[in-house]
Design an enzyme around this catalytic site. Sequence first.
Site, PDB file in Angstrom:
ATOM      1  N   CYS A  31       0.850  -1.199   0.000  1.00 40.02           N
ATOM      2  CA  CYS A  31       0.000   0.000   0.000  1.00 40.02           C
ATOM      3  C   CYS A  31       0.885   1.249   0.000  1.00 40.02           C
ATOM      4  O   CYS A  31       1.849   1.336   0.763  1.00 40.02           O
ATOM      5  CB  CYS A  31      -0.907  -0.007   1.232  1.00 40.02           C
ATOM      6  SG  CYS A  31      -2.038   1.394   1.235  1.00 40.02           S
TER       7      CYS A  31
ATOM      8  N   CYS B 269       0.484   4.678   6.966  1.00 41.17           N
ATOM      9  CA  CYS B 269      -0.178   4.542   8.272  1.00 41.17           C
ATOM     10  C   CYS B 269       0.736   3.769   9.233  1.00 41.17           C
ATOM     11  O   CYS B 269       1.083   2.605   8.958  1.00 41.17           O
ATOM     12  CB  CYS B 269      -1.511   3.823   8.109  1.00 41.17           C
ATOM     13  SG  CYS B 269      -2.486   4.493   6.739  1.00 41.17           S
TER      14      CYS B 269
ATOM     15  N   CYS C 139       0.113   0.051  10.291  1.00 44.79           N
ATOM     16  CA  CYS C 139      -0.386  -0.951   9.344  1.00 44.79           C
ATOM     17  C   CYS C 139       0.683  -1.881   8.764  1.00 44.79           C
ATOM     18  O   CYS C 139       1.678  -1.425   8.184  1.00 44.79           O
ATOM     19  CB  CYS C 139      -1.125  -0.253   8.215  1.00 44.79           C
ATOM     20  SG  CYS C 139      -1.944  -1.453   7.135  1.00 44.79           S
TER      21      CYS C 139
ATOM     22  N   CYS D  97     -17.058  -8.452   4.700  1.00 47.20           N
ATOM     23  CA  CYS D  97     -16.365  -7.158   4.558  1.00 47.20           C
ATOM     24  C   CYS D  97     -15.071  -7.346   3.777  1.00 47.20           C
ATOM     25  O   CYS D  97     -14.192  -8.082   4.215  1.00 47.20           O
ATOM     26  CB  CYS D  97     -16.026  -6.595   5.926  1.00 47.20           C
ATOM     27  SG  CYS D  97     -17.415  -6.592   7.070  1.00 47.20           S
TER      28      CYS D  97
ATOM     29  N   CYS E 215     -19.893  -5.199   2.666  1.00 50.74           N
ATOM     30  CA  CYS E 215     -19.170  -4.011   3.130  1.00 50.74           C
ATOM     31  C   CYS E 215     -17.840  -4.005   2.393  1.00 50.74           C
ATOM     32  O   CYS E 215     -17.253  -5.074   2.187  1.00 50.74           O
ATOM     33  CB  CYS E 215     -18.928  -4.102   4.636  1.00 50.74           C
ATOM     34  SG  CYS E 215     -17.913  -2.749   5.286  1.00 50.74           S
TER      35      CYS E 215
ATOM     36  N   CYS F 172     -19.640   2.865   7.975  1.00 47.44           N
ATOM     37  CA  CYS F 172     -19.011   2.077   9.039  1.00 47.44           C
ATOM     38  C   CYS F 172     -17.712   2.806   9.350  1.00 47.44           C
ATOM     39  O   CYS F 172     -16.802   2.832   8.512  1.00 47.44           O
ATOM     40  CB  CYS F 172     -18.731   0.652   8.553  1.00 47.44           C
ATOM     41  SG  CYS F 172     -17.743  -0.302   9.728  1.00 47.44           S
TER      42      CYS F 172
ATOM     43  N   ARG G  26     -18.546  -2.463  17.000  1.00 43.66           N
ATOM     44  CA  ARG G  26     -17.806  -3.717  16.769  1.00 43.66           C
ATOM     45  C   ARG G  26     -16.494  -3.719  17.535  1.00 43.66           C
ATOM     46  O   ARG G  26     -15.664  -2.823  17.362  1.00 43.66           O
ATOM     47  CB  ARG G  26     -17.554  -3.916  15.256  1.00 43.66           C
ATOM     48  CG  ARG G  26     -16.935  -5.285  14.933  1.00 43.66           C
ATOM     49  CD  ARG G  26     -16.954  -5.586  13.433  1.00 43.66           C
ATOM     50  NE  ARG G  26     -18.245  -5.236  12.889  1.00 43.66           N
ATOM     51  CZ  ARG G  26     -18.450  -4.198  12.081  1.00 43.66           C
ATOM     52  NH1 ARG G  26     -17.452  -3.484  11.685  1.00 43.66           N
ATOM     53  NH2 ARG G  26     -19.668  -3.920  11.656  1.00 43.66           N
TER      54      ARG G  26
HETATM   55  N1  SAM Z   1      -6.793   0.815   2.968  1.00 49.94           N
HETATM   56  C1  SAM Z   1      -8.083   1.046   3.457  1.00 49.94           C
HETATM   57  C2  SAM Z   1      -8.125   2.135   4.500  1.00 49.94           C
HETATM   58  O1  SAM Z   1      -7.090   2.431   5.101  1.00 49.94           O
HETATM   59  O2  SAM Z   1      -9.208   2.665   4.734  1.00 49.94           O
HETATM   60  C3  SAM Z   1      -8.774  -0.185   3.997  1.00 49.94           C
HETATM   61  C4  SAM Z   1      -7.999  -1.205   4.787  1.00 49.94           C
HETATM   62  S1  SAM Z   1      -7.273  -0.654   6.320  1.00 49.94           S
HETATM   63  C5  SAM Z   1      -6.294  -2.059   6.744  1.00 49.94           C
HETATM   64  C6  SAM Z   1      -8.673  -0.683   7.415  1.00 49.94           C
HETATM   65  C7  SAM Z   1      -8.461  -0.373   8.870  1.00 49.94           C
HETATM   66  O3  SAM Z   1      -7.745  -1.418   9.512  1.00 49.94           O
HETATM   67  C8  SAM Z   1      -7.676   0.851   9.251  1.00 49.94           C
HETATM   68  O4  SAM Z   1      -8.406   2.039   9.116  1.00 49.94           O
HETATM   69  C9  SAM Z   1      -7.366   0.576  10.710  1.00 49.94           C
HETATM   70  O5  SAM Z   1      -8.408   1.062  11.527  1.00 49.94           O
HETATM   71  C10 SAM Z   1      -7.341  -0.961  10.777  1.00 49.94           C
HETATM   72  N2  SAM Z   1      -5.993  -1.466  11.090  1.00 49.94           N
HETATM   73  C11 SAM Z   1      -4.962  -1.617  10.241  1.00 49.94           C
HETATM   74  N3  SAM Z   1      -3.878  -2.092  10.865  1.00 49.94           N
HETATM   75  C12 SAM Z   1      -4.226  -2.261  12.164  1.00 49.94           C
HETATM   76  C13 SAM Z   1      -3.522  -2.716  13.330  1.00 49.94           C
HETATM   77  N4  SAM Z   1      -2.251  -3.072  13.286  1.00 49.94           N
HETATM   78  N5  SAM Z   1      -4.204  -2.775  14.491  1.00 49.94           N
HETATM   79  C14 SAM Z   1      -5.503  -2.395  14.551  1.00 49.94           C
HETATM   80  N6  SAM Z   1      -6.206  -1.948  13.495  1.00 49.94           N
HETATM   81  C15 SAM Z   1      -5.567  -1.874  12.313  1.00 49.94           C
HETATM   82 FE1  SF4 Z   2      -2.940   1.235   3.310  1.00 53.25          FE
HETATM   83 FE2  SF4 Z   2      -2.964   0.058   5.671  1.00 53.25          FE
HETATM   84 FE3  SF4 Z   2      -3.176   2.686   5.536  1.00 53.25          FE
HETATM   85 FE4  SF4 Z   2      -5.240   1.132   4.665  1.00 53.25          FE
HETATM   86  S1  SF4 Z   2      -4.480   1.303   6.758  1.00 53.25           S
HETATM   87  S2  SF4 Z   2      -4.362   2.941   3.651  1.00 53.25           S
HETATM   88  S3  SF4 Z   2      -4.056  -0.617   3.876  1.00 53.25           S
HETATM   89  S4  SF4 Z   2      -1.390   1.466   4.901  1.00 53.25           S
END
Ligand code: SAM
Ligand code: SF4
Length: 319
Positions: free
Chosen positions: A52, A56, A59, A96, A127, A187, A259
């Site tokens: 990606c 973040c 992530c 989802c 979703c 959501c 949730r």
């Molecule tokens: N890329 C898209 C986005 O960021 O909206 C969708 C997928 S992203 C993985 C969805 C959500 O997963 C993030 O907004 C975050 O809240 C959650 N998430 C990702 N990594 C996480 C982690 N290590 N622990 C808890 N929640 C996590």
């Molecule tokens: Fe990409 Fe993870 Fe950020 Fe979603 S949460 S935008 S998958 S880096």
Amino acid sequence: MTELLWNEQKCLALLDQPFFELIQLAYTAHKQNFKVGDMEFCTLASIKTGACPEDCAYCPQSAHYNTGLKKEKLMDIASVVAAATDAKRNGAKRFCMAAAWRGPSQKDLPKVVAMIRAVKDLGLESCVSLGLLEAEDAVALKEAGLDFYNHNLDSSAEFYSAIIQTRTYEDRLNTLNHVMAAGINVCCGGILGMGESRIDRIKMLLTLYELPISPKSIPINQLIPIPGTPLAESPPLDPFELIKTIALTRILFPEARIRLSAGRENMTDETQAWCFMAGANSLFIGDKLLTAKNPKLERDDALLQKLNMQLPEIYNAKP
Ligand code: SAM
Ligand code: SF4
Ligand code: DTB
């Protein structure tokens, strides 16, 4: 302009009162809107994994960090149907689908549209969580029959820039506006335990509270610290802070499904039970979230049985 019922001071005062008073308020709000023991079950699928472009800090899928994750291209429709069929058999009512994108490309959007149609054909709620969305793309998803769009604010506007540099809070809010304008249910929630303060958590909930349409579904994730990410060494969140935040969410959003999302694998049964008492009434079921572990069905089954709560249909059907 009419004054909103909740503000920072009132939320702080709620959290500062004796724990059991807070829980009682939340539980009363919960019981006024939901049947006791009613739990919603959803299942996640990662339809495109890793690489990606976003940064973040929490992530595992960000290309900015080396987390050793195996990247996977966009899933084919047959695999989506197989995963959704499994999810339905295990008792999920919603499927989802999340993608490690900044947002969907025009090339990929029709493929996601086909996935949504296939999931709906199985009789499941749909979703998707695809990142930032243009207004016309939200309309296309709505036309495909999409029920919910997951797009988390994740934290307060102030804390956001400490965890993400590649997009702004405003970007996230714009997408939520496009989703609402298209008539798709929102959501939207966040992550706790990233080093944010209690005020950050309150501010995130107040931003949600001020949306023109109250979100029907609010995921509260507890950070899963992933080796290789900047938040790998984040100190664990005090479970009582998690429980109190859920209680506050229930009081602010009496009618929403809350949730208890990521992080359950690292929670005790007792912490989860307190979260349910405080108002959490939705879970992801299945061994995997997107890339991280989720409790096995057997553990969730045992916990819900101990609490005399509603089990996924598969367990209800067992002799
Ligand atoms: N890329 C898209 C986005 O960021 O909206 C969708 C997928 S992203 C993985 C969805 C959500 O997963 C993030 O907004 C975050 O809240 C959650 N998430 C990702 N990594 C996480 C982690 N290590 N622990 C808890 N929640 C996590
Ligand atoms: Fe990409 Fe993870 Fe950020 Fe979603 S949460 S935008 S998958 S880096
Ligand atoms: C949400 O709030 N939590 C889910 C879903 N929306 C997409 C994702 C949790 C991801 C946890 C880390 C992982 O499995 O990679």
